[in-house]
Motif scaffolding. Structure first.
Motif, mmCIF file in Angstrom:
data_model
loop_
_atom_site.group_PDB
_atom_site.id
_atom_site.type_symbol
_atom_site.label_atom_id
_atom_site.label_comp_id
_atom_site.label_asym_id
_atom_site.label_seq_id
_atom_site.Cartn_x
_atom_site.Cartn_y
_atom_site.Cartn_z
ATOM 1 N N ALA A 73 80.065 27.820 42.673
ATOM 2 C CA ALA A 73 80.037 26.458 43.207
ATOM 3 C C ALA A 73 79.800 26.460 44.716
ATOM 4 O O ALA A 73 78.986 25.676 45.230
ATOM 5 C CB ALA A 73 81.342 25.734 42.872
ATOM 6 N N ALA A 74 80.494 27.324 45.430
ATOM 7 C CA ALA A 74 80.349 27.381 46.889
ATOM 8 C C ALA A 74 78.938 27.794 47.281
ATOM 9 O O ALA A 74 78.333 27.194 48.179
ATOM 10 C CB ALA A 74 81.373 28.344 47.475
ATOM 11 N N CYS A 75 78.401 28.786 46.615
ATOM 12 C CA CYS A 75 77.061 29.265 46.954
ATOM 13 C C CYS A 75 75.985 28.262 46.552
ATOM 14 O O CYS A 75 75.009 28.067 47.268
ATOM 15 C CB CYS A 75 76.811 30.629 46.319
ATOM 16 N N ALA A 76 76.180 27.604 45.421
ATOM 17 C CA ALA A 76 75.233 26.572 45.003
ATOM 18 C C ALA A 76 75.220 25.431 46.014
ATOM 19 O O ALA A 76 74.154 24.910 46.372
ATOM 20 C CB ALA A 76 75.586 26.050 43.613
ATOM 21 N N GLN A 77 76.398 25.058 46.492
ATOM 22 C CA GLN A 77 76.482 24.005 47.503
ATOM 23 C C GLN A 77 75.772 24.450 48.781
ATOM 24 O O GLN A 77 75.035 23.675 49.394
ATOM 25 C CB GLN A 77 77.936 23.670 47.798
ATOM 26 N N GLY A 78 75.987 25.677 49.181
ATOM 27 C CA GLY A 78 75.325 26.206 50.375
ATOM 28 C C GLY A 78 73.822 26.203 50.238
ATOM 29 O O GLY A 78 73.092 25.833 51.167
ATOM 30 N N LEU A 79 73.322 26.603 49.060
ATOM 31 C CA LEU A 79 71.877 26.601 48.832
ATOM 32 C C LEU A 79 71.306 25.183 48.894
ATOM 33 O O LEU A 79 70.222 24.972 49.464
ATOM 34 C CB LEU A 79 71.545 27.247 47.473
ATOM 35 N N GLU A 80 72.023 24.234 48.327
ATOM 36 C CA GLU A 80 71.572 22.840 48.382
ATOM 37 C C GLU A 80 71.510 22.337 49.820
ATOM 38 O O GLU A 80 70.560 21.653 50.206
ATOM 39 C CB GLU A 80 72.475 21.942 47.541
#
Length: 87
Positions: A73-80
């Motif tokens: 979740a944290a990395c997906a948010q960062g990528l977005e």
């Protein structure tokens, strides 16, 4: 520069034994590290660059302590958020 500062902030919210990370985290960290590597050396002092790199490394270490679903979740948010900056 704006991307680099943002990436450092995002990583501070987010951990790293690269082999154990979800793919989204590997991609995210690669992108952030590429941003760091591409900062023109004459725009920031070496001392500032060293502090930024230390913050990146600390954030990576923090992510590894999160459960896998939180890492994703944290990395997906960062990528977005990186995508938003690129717009």
């Amino acid at each position: 520069m704006k991307k680099l500062i943002f990436a450092v902030i995002m990583l501070s919210f987010c951990s790293i034994a690269t082999a154990d990370l979800p793919e989204s985290c590997k991609v995210y960290f690669d992108k952030v590290e590429n941003i760091y590597k591409n900062v023109p050396k004459d725009t920031l002092s070496q001392e500032v660059l060293d502090v930024i790199m230390q913050n990146l490394e600390n954030a990576k270490q923090e992510i590894i302590t999160l459960p896998e679903d939180k890492q994703k979740a944290a990395c997906a948010q960062g990528l977005e958020l990186l995508k938003e900056i690129d717009k």
